[in-house]
Design a protein around this motif. Structure first.
Motif, PDB file in Angstrom:
ATOM      1  N   GLY A 178      10.931   8.918   9.921  1.00 44.85           N
ATOM      2  CA  GLY A 178       9.673   8.853   9.187  1.00 44.85           C
ATOM      3  C   GLY A 178       9.795   8.381   7.757  1.00 44.85           C
ATOM      4  N   ILE A 179      10.800   7.558   7.457  1.00 43.09           N
ATOM      5  CA  ILE A 179      10.957   7.029   6.101  1.00 43.09           C
ATOM      6  C   ILE A 179       9.976   5.875   5.909  1.00 43.09           C
ATOM      7  CG2 ILE A 179      12.563   5.945   4.477  1.00 43.09           C
ATOM      8  CD1 ILE A 179      14.843   7.314   6.005  1.00 43.09           C
ATOM      9  N   PRO A 180       9.199   5.842   4.832  1.00 41.90           N
ATOM     10  CA  PRO A 180       8.252   4.737   4.606  1.00 41.90           C
ATOM     11  C   PRO A 180       8.978   3.391   4.561  1.00 41.90           C
ATOM     12  CG  PRO A 180       7.800   6.552   3.116  1.00 41.90           C
ATOM     13  CD  PRO A 180       9.112   6.864   3.780  1.00 41.90           C
ATOM     14  N   TYR A 181       8.391   2.399   5.201  1.00 43.54           N
ATOM     15  CA  TYR A 181       9.021   1.082   5.240  1.00 43.54           C
ATOM     16  C   TYR A 181       7.968  -0.006   5.190  1.00 43.54           C
ATOM     17  CZ  TYR A 181       7.682   0.833  10.179  1.00 43.54           C
ATOM     18  OH  TYR A 181       6.963   0.793  11.349  1.00 43.54           O
ATOM     19  N   LEU A 182       8.404  -1.189   4.758  1.00 43.13           N
ATOM     20  CA  LEU A 182       7.563  -2.380   4.716  1.00 43.13           C
ATOM     21  C   LEU A 182       8.397  -3.587   5.103  1.00 43.13           C
ATOM     22  CD1 LEU A 182       5.622  -1.967   1.328  1.00 43.13           C
ATOM     23  CD2 LEU A 182       4.606  -1.926   3.607  1.00 43.13           C
ATOM     24  N   SER A 183       7.740  -4.606   5.593  1.00 39.44           N
ATOM     25  CA  SER A 183       8.388  -5.907   5.734  1.00 39.44           C
ATOM     26  C   SER A 183       8.583  -6.502   4.344  1.00 39.44           C
ATOM     27  CB  SER A 183       7.522  -6.844   6.576  1.00 39.44           C
ATOM     28  OG  SER A 183       6.322  -7.156   5.878  1.00 39.44           O
ATOM     29  N   PHE A 184       9.419  -7.538   4.252  1.00 38.85           N
ATOM     30  CA  PHE A 184       9.632  -8.188   2.960  1.00 38.85           C
ATOM     31  C   PHE A 184       8.334  -8.763   2.378  1.00 38.85           C
ATOM     32  CE2 PHE A 184      10.105 -12.516   1.226  1.00 38.85           C
ATOM     33  CZ  PHE A 184      10.439 -12.170  -0.078  1.00 38.85           C
ATOM     34  N   PRO A 185       7.542  -9.557   3.130  1.00 39.47           N
ATOM     35  CA  PRO A 185       6.341 -10.125   2.503  1.00 39.47           C
ATOM     36  C   PRO A 185       5.322  -9.075   2.089  1.00 39.47           C
ATOM     37  CG  PRO A 185       6.462 -10.752   4.825  1.00 39.47           C
ATOM     38  CD  PRO A 185       7.766 -10.133   4.465  1.00 39.47           C
ATOM     39  N   ASP A 186       5.174  -8.001   2.871  1.00 41.09           N
ATOM     40  CA  ASP A 186       4.241  -6.943   2.458  1.00 41.09           C
ATOM     41  C   ASP A 186       4.746  -6.220   1.205  1.00 41.09           C
ATOM     42  OD1 ASP A 186       2.219  -7.315   4.300  1.00 41.09           O
ATOM     43  OD2 ASP A 186       3.078  -5.952   5.779  1.00 41.09           O
ATOM     44  N   ALA A 187       6.054  -6.009   1.134  1.00 37.03           N
ATOM     45  CA  ALA A 187       6.616  -5.363  -0.063  1.00 37.03           C
ATOM     46  C   ALA A 187       6.430  -6.261  -1.287  1.00 37.03           C
ATOM     47  CB  ALA A 187       8.097  -5.058   0.162  1.00 37.03           C
ATOM     48  N   LEU A 188       6.668  -7.551  -1.114  1.00 37.36           N
ATOM     49  CA  LEU A 188       6.497  -8.483  -2.227  1.00 37.36           C
ATOM     50  C   LEU A 188       5.049  -8.476  -2.714  1.00 37.36           C
ATOM     51  CD1 LEU A 188       7.426 -10.766  -4.087  1.00 37.36           C
ATOM     52  CD2 LEU A 188       7.089 -12.364  -2.193  1.00 37.36           C
ATOM     53  N   TYR A 189       4.123  -8.510  -1.782  1.00 33.95           N
ATOM     54  CA  TYR A 189       2.708  -8.522  -2.162  1.00 33.95           C
ATOM     55  C   TYR A 189       2.322  -7.227  -2.872  1.00 33.95           C
ATOM     56  CZ  TYR A 189      -2.357  -8.661  -1.857  1.00 33.95           C
ATOM     57  OH  TYR A 189      -3.690  -8.640  -2.167  1.00 33.95           O
ATOM     58  N   GLN A 190       2.665  -6.086  -2.279  1.00 35.95           N
ATOM     59  CA  GLN A 190       2.218  -4.811  -2.836  1.00 35.95           C
ATOM     60  C   GLN A 190       2.908  -4.456  -4.148  1.00 35.95           C
ATOM     61  OE1 GLN A 190       1.912  -1.480  -0.143  1.00 35.95           O
ATOM     62  NE2 GLN A 190       1.603  -2.809   1.611  1.00 35.95           N
ATOM     63  N   LEU A 191       4.189  -4.770  -4.247  1.00 42.85           N
ATOM     64  CA  LEU A 191       4.962  -4.338  -5.416  1.00 42.85           C
ATOM     65  C   LEU A 191       4.898  -5.321  -6.574  1.00 42.85           C
ATOM     66  CD1 LEU A 191       8.156  -2.992  -3.616  1.00 42.85           C
ATOM     67  CD2 LEU A 191       6.211  -1.678  -4.475  1.00 42.85           C
ATOM     68  N   ALA A 192       4.558  -6.592  -6.300  1.00 48.16           N
ATOM     69  CA  ALA A 192       4.687  -7.586  -7.367  1.00 48.16           C
ATOM     70  C   ALA A 192       3.513  -8.537  -7.520  1.00 48.16           C
ATOM     71  CB  ALA A 192       5.962  -8.411  -7.127  1.00 48.16           C
ATOM     72  N   MET A 193       2.732  -8.781  -6.450  1.00 51.56           N
ATOM     73  CA  MET A 193       1.817  -9.908  -6.487  1.00 51.56           C
ATOM     74  C   MET A 193       0.335  -9.576  -6.496  1.00 51.56           C
ATOM     75  SD  MET A 193       3.712 -12.401  -3.744  1.00 51.56           S
ATOM     76  CE  MET A 193       2.295 -13.496  -3.652  1.00 51.56           C
ATOM     77  N   GLN A 194      -0.059  -8.447  -5.972  1.00 53.13           N
ATOM     78  CA  GLN A 194      -1.468  -8.271  -5.642  1.00 53.13           C
ATOM     79  C   GLN A 194      -2.397  -8.284  -6.853  1.00 53.13           C
ATOM     80  OE1 GLN A 194      -2.392  -4.621  -3.600  1.00 53.13           O
ATOM     81  NE2 GLN A 194      -0.904  -3.416  -4.747  1.00 53.13           N
ATOM     82  N   GLU A 195      -1.905  -7.984  -8.033  1.00 50.94           N
ATOM     83  CA  GLU A 195      -2.757  -7.997  -9.222  1.00 50.94           C
ATOM     84  C   GLU A 195      -2.742  -9.344  -9.935  1.00 50.94           C
ATOM     85  OE1 GLU A 195      -4.695  -5.492  -9.776  1.00 50.94           O
ATOM     86  OE2 GLU A 195      -3.791  -4.370  -8.123  1.00 50.94           O
ATOM     87  N   LYS A 196      -2.023 -10.324  -9.384  1.00 50.29           N
ATOM     88  CA  LYS A 196      -1.864 -11.631 -10.025  1.00 50.29           C
ATOM     89  C   LYS A 196      -2.707 -12.701  -9.326  1.00 50.29           C
ATOM     90  CE  LYS A 196       1.731 -10.620 -12.871  1.00 50.29           C
ATOM     91  NZ  LYS A 196       1.828 -10.947 -14.311  1.00 50.29           N
TER      92      LYS A 196
END
Length: 490
Positions: free
Chosen positions: A98-116
């Motif tokens: 049950g460790i939280p996980y993301l794919s690379f593109p979803d992680a990139l979007y959520q952690l770095a891109m979505q406010e840009k």
């Protein structure tokens, strides 16, 4: 499933990357490390240049996949790369616990891109160079952009940058996302500005045919917001077809000799390059915008395909608010990308050039660029068919047509190993000996040899002073560049 909700805002303190050595994965890992996030990772092996970048940012990497890599010190988030299979021990431990996980593109979007303002560069060819060009024009125009690119950009001294400006420029890949998400990566980036450089058949391990590839790009276009912009290489018929029903404005660009006409496309502006002239500094051309008078432009790159890439970047920068003359001046400062026509060294009067080309269209373009950069010199083209697509016989004839543009061609014999295929289709391997024979029948000196060491020995014997050896591979090719230079010096 404990995959993180795509709409959830994340502020993890410890992120673990499974298969961290990929260019995208490693770049995001370094970006997070630069923010002060604790980053760890694992992979089967690490290779330059990403190995050096991870070391530079102090990211510890376990060689090999094991459950304890994620269980001994449980991370807040695990990012799982698309090279990871469902039976991967670490991925299974993440799912089972049950460790939280993301794919690379979803992680990139959520952690770095979505406010840009997301500027996504997509296409079969030219993504890395065009992404780097757009980022560099914004950087030199003092727009302070963020960037993540599938290569080592010399202008950014790495493959990522986090700026304070409003734009995030990213390379959008059509390859699938993860074993738990088979959609193309670029669908996860939600572009506001989309650059579409080309659409051709590639990635035969996941796409059945050209129509299947077009369907992925068409979906990307259809998802554009009405207020967005597509900057499209309309000299390519497949691009015209993909964007003809775009829900937003389309800015067209093309090099002289192309026909950008496309019924039903709303074209805001036409950007044309004419009168291409190669010189020692790169390529000079005239730029016409909306049919107006020509602007003289110098790009420090060679080859028609790189003029297209420069056009795309100039048009995109204008869409993003950078004055044209400012971009033209900034273009001359562009330093390029490692492994794109990179001169690795010279020995015994022989220049050894490293290039990432592996698709036949890219191979032809790289040979043309080498001709422009090294006029009058004998050109030896060396190709390693390494990808799931290039190892298939699909491009047997296309490779012959591309390599025939060189004076000498050497092809590495394709290893007799199973081919991965998500489509379930079985195809024959590329026949390197038959390819060499076809080239000899066309009057070219050609051969097929079993790997880097055999090719090095052949070139050490046959290379002449003044030769340019253009090595094309998307992998490490057994360290052929260093071996060849050392052998020539000996």
């Amino acid at each position: 499933m404990s995959e993180t909700d795509p709409g959830q805002s994340l502020a993890p303190r410890h992120v673990h990357f499974v298969a961290i050595g990929g260019t995208g994965m490693g770049s995001l890992a370094c970006l997070l490390a630069a923010r002060g996030v604790r980053v760890t990772g694992s992979d089967r092996a690490l290779y330059p240049p990403m190995s050096g970048q991870l070391e530079r940012w102090g990211i510890p990497v376990k060689i090999g996949f094991a459950p304890e890599n994620v269980l001994c010190e449980r991370p807040d988030l695990v990012v799982i790369g698309n090279a990871v299979r469902p039976d991967n021990a670490e991925a299974q431990a993440v799912l089972d616990n049950g460790i939280p996980y993301l794919s690379f593109p979803d992680a990139l979007y959520q952690l770095a891109m979505q406010e840009k303002h997301r500027v996504v560069v997509a296409g079969t060819h030219g993504k890395t160079t065009t992404t780097s060009l757009v980022g560099a024009l914004l950087l030199y125009a003092l727009r302070d952009p963020s960037l993540l690119v599938g290569g080592i950009s010399l202008d950014f001294e790495g493959s990522f940058r986090e700026g304070r400006g409003e734009h995030f420029v990213v390379e959008g890949d059509e390859y699938d996302t993860a074993f738990f998400d088979k959609t193309p990566k670029f669908l996860h980036y939600h572009p506001r500005t989309l650059v579409l450089t080309s659409v051709e058949f590639d990635h035969a391990d996941i796409y059945r045919d050209l129509a299947h590839v077009k369907s992925a790009f068409r979906e990307l276009v259809e998802r554009m917001i009405p207020g967005g912009t597509i900057v499209a290489a309309m000299g390519h018929p497949n691009v015209r077809e993909v964007v003809k029903n775009a829900p937003c404005q389309v800015v067209s660009y093309a090099v002289q000799g192309s026909d950008p006409g496309a019924t039903g496309v709303s074209v805001m502006a036409a950007w044309w390059a004419t009168d291409l002239q190669s010189n020692a500094q790169g390529t000079r051309f005239n730029l016409h915008v909306r049919g107006r008078e020509a602007f003289p432009v110098q790009v420090p790159l060679h080859g028609r395909h790189n003029v297209e890439n420069a056009l795309a970047a100039l048009a995109t920068a204008r869409v993003l608010g950078v004055p044209l003359l400012e971009s033209i001046a900034a273009l001359q400062r562009f330093r390029g990308v490692k492994r794109r026509m990179e001169v690795r060294g010279e020995a015994r009067g022989v220049s050894v050039v490293d290039d990432f080309a592996h698709h036949p269209t890219a191979v032809r373009g790289s040979i043309e660029a080498a001709r422009g950069r090294f006029p009058g010199r004998r050109l030896v083209a060396v190709l390693e068919p390494r990808t799931n697509t290039s190892r298939r016989r699909i491009f047997q004839q296309a490779y012959a047509d591309a390599l025939a543009e060189a004076d000498v061609a050497l092809v590495s014999i394709v290893p007799d190993a199973p081919l991965y295929s998500a489509t379930g289709e079985v195809t024959e391997l590329l026949d390197a000996e038959a390819l060499a024979a076809a080239l000899r029948a066309r009057g070219r000196d050609a051969g097929a040899l079993p790997g880097a060491d055999a090719i090095v020995e052949e070139l050490a014997r046959s290379a002449r002073p003044g030769d340019v050896i253009l090595v094309m591979s998307n992998g490490d090719f057994g360290g052929i560049w260093e071996k060849l230079l050392a052998r020539l010096q000996a």
